[in-house]
Write an enzyme that holds these catalytic residues in place. Structure first.
Site, PDB file in Angstrom:
ATOM      1  N   GLU A   1       0.823  -1.210   0.000  1.00 21.49           N
ATOM      2  CA  GLU A   1       0.000   0.000   0.000  1.00 21.49           C
ATOM      3  C   GLU A   1       0.858   1.262   0.000  1.00 21.49           C
ATOM      4  OE1 GLU A   1      -2.991  -0.250  -0.680  1.00 21.49           O
ATOM      5  OE2 GLU A   1      -3.150  -2.407  -0.369  1.00 21.49           O
TER       6      GLU A   1
ATOM      7  N   GLU B   1      -1.022  -2.862  -9.805  1.00 22.48           N
ATOM      8  CA  GLU B   1      -0.926  -3.861  -8.743  1.00 22.48           C
ATOM      9  C   GLU B   1       0.379  -4.652  -8.858  1.00 22.48           C
ATOM     10  OE1 GLU B   1      -2.828  -4.270  -6.066  1.00 22.48           O
ATOM     11  OE2 GLU B   1      -3.841  -2.474  -6.781  1.00 22.48           O
TER      12      GLU B   1
END
Length: 386
Positions: free
Chosen positions: A178, A274
């Site tokens: 993150e 991602e």
């Protein structure tokens, strides 16, 4: 076409892929604007074009409509620019609040969650980022997200289910993932992609619903005919209407294409980011096996009920079919870590150590000092003796 050379090549390839995909939105916006100019021209300029054609003893053709629409699209180029600016401003101002409301995330302090807070703080220092606000989502689903348009107003949120299920190494890997999103400005990137896709698909959805609500193509043509007749005078003929109806059909086809490709591009951008965040997590933790183990535990347990698909793109994991998925399949992500970062694809989930708060040195990635100089060796991290 673009060969990845190790972890750094993998990161660079996905960064270039994201940039190329984002330029596709510009082309789709131009096509979408042109389609609406065609519709406007076919409805409101049919009488004028018919009079001009009669004066020159010709007939109105589809090319007349398409050409006049192209002139209008070029002369009014600033209209989609202004509308896009307004759309962006709304999205920028509301995206963080929307995801917080949708997930029920709430801020926490170091005293409430020392394990989570200390991990975020340590990894933020390692990544050279300001300390983000730390939040928890009250759900058993195993997921996490980062929000904020720049590092100074960033948020890292994890679910209570994730905290309960992951050990320290696995949780550190998720947090590093993150934080990489924050460092790479992925939230801003995805807001841009979502705004483009949302703007292009909003009216496309309306057109699709109108089309599906018609009993047949002739019903849609009849509706168009009624509009056209209302704007014509007695000089109109069936040839003018036919050309106008065909032009509107072409415009609808263009809108359908922008609708489909906007979604595909948005999903493709999300998937590429991602992969980059996974690779960035390994840069921070030097422990690919921990991320693999975390992904294995998250797989199949990531669904947050009622979460909008646009917000799912901000999560660490979301399940969907390939082309219409915001995330690569977990198997593909593990395979990439195995190929480019030296992970063991068959790694077994580690024993949970969530009740043991270790010394901060165990959270700080080994070899993090001086990381900006030479390339680190990626692979399994040596055990750290407490």
């Amino acid at each position: 076409m673009l060969q990845a050379n190790g972890l750094y090549g993998h990161i660079q390839r996905n960064a270039l892929k994201s940039a190329l995909l984002l330029t596709g939105f510009v082309a789709l916006t131009v096509l979408f604007w042109y389609a609406w100019c065609i519709v406007y021209t076919a409805i409101f300029d049919a009488t004028l074009l018919n009079r001009i054609a009669r004066r020159h003893r010709t007939v109105v053709t589809v090319y007349d409509y398409l050409g006049r629409a192209a002139d209008r699209a070029v002369s009014l180029w600033w209209v989609p620019l202004v509308l896009s600016g307004i759309w962006f401003a709304i999205a920028y101002a509301t995206h963080a609040a929307l995801i917080r409301v949708a997930t029920g995330a709430r801020p926490i302090t170091r005293r409430e969650q020392p394990r989570l807070y200390n991990m975020v703080e340590t990894l933020s220092i390692t990544a050279g980022l300001p300390m983000p606000r730390v939040e928890i989502m009250p759900t058993d689903a195993m997921n996490a997200y980062a929000s904020g348009l720049n590092p100074d107003d960033a948020v890292v949120a994890v679910s209570s289910g994730l905290l309960d299920a992951l050990n320290d190494d696995e949780l550190s890997a998720v947090i590093a993932h993150e934080l990489t999103h924050i460092k790479n400005y992925d939230v801003r990137f995805m807001v841009v992609a979502t705004v483009f896709a949302g703007g292009l698909t909003l009216l496309g959805n309306a057109v699709a619903k109108l089309w599906s609500g018609s009993s047949s193509p002739t019903a849609t043509e009849g509706a168009a005919y009624g509009v056209l007749v209302g704007s014509h005078d007695d000089d109109d003929d069936s040839g003018t209407f036919t050309a106008a109806a065909i032009s509107i059909g072409i415009a609808i086809a263009f809108m359908a294409l922008t609708h489909i490709f906007a979604l595909l591009i948005k999903f493709a951008i999300s998937r590429s980011r991602e992969f980059m965040a996974d690779a960035g997590a390994i840069e921070l933790t030097k422990d690919p096996d921990a991320l693999v183990s975390a992904l294995q535990k998250i797989s199949g347990n990531d669904e947050i009920p009622g979460l909008d698909s646009n917000l799912q793109a901000m999560m660490i994991s979301a399940s969907a079919e390939r082309l219409f998925s915001t995330h690569p399949p977990i198997t593909d992500r593990i395979s990439a870590l195995n190929t480019y970062a030296g992970a063991n694809i068959d790694v077994q989930p580690r024993r949970s150590s969530r009740n043991v708060i270790r010394d901060q040195s165990t959270v700080l990635p080994a070899g993090a000092v001086g990381f900006g100089g030479q390339r680190p060796t990626f692979g399994r991290r040596r055990a750290i003796n407490a």
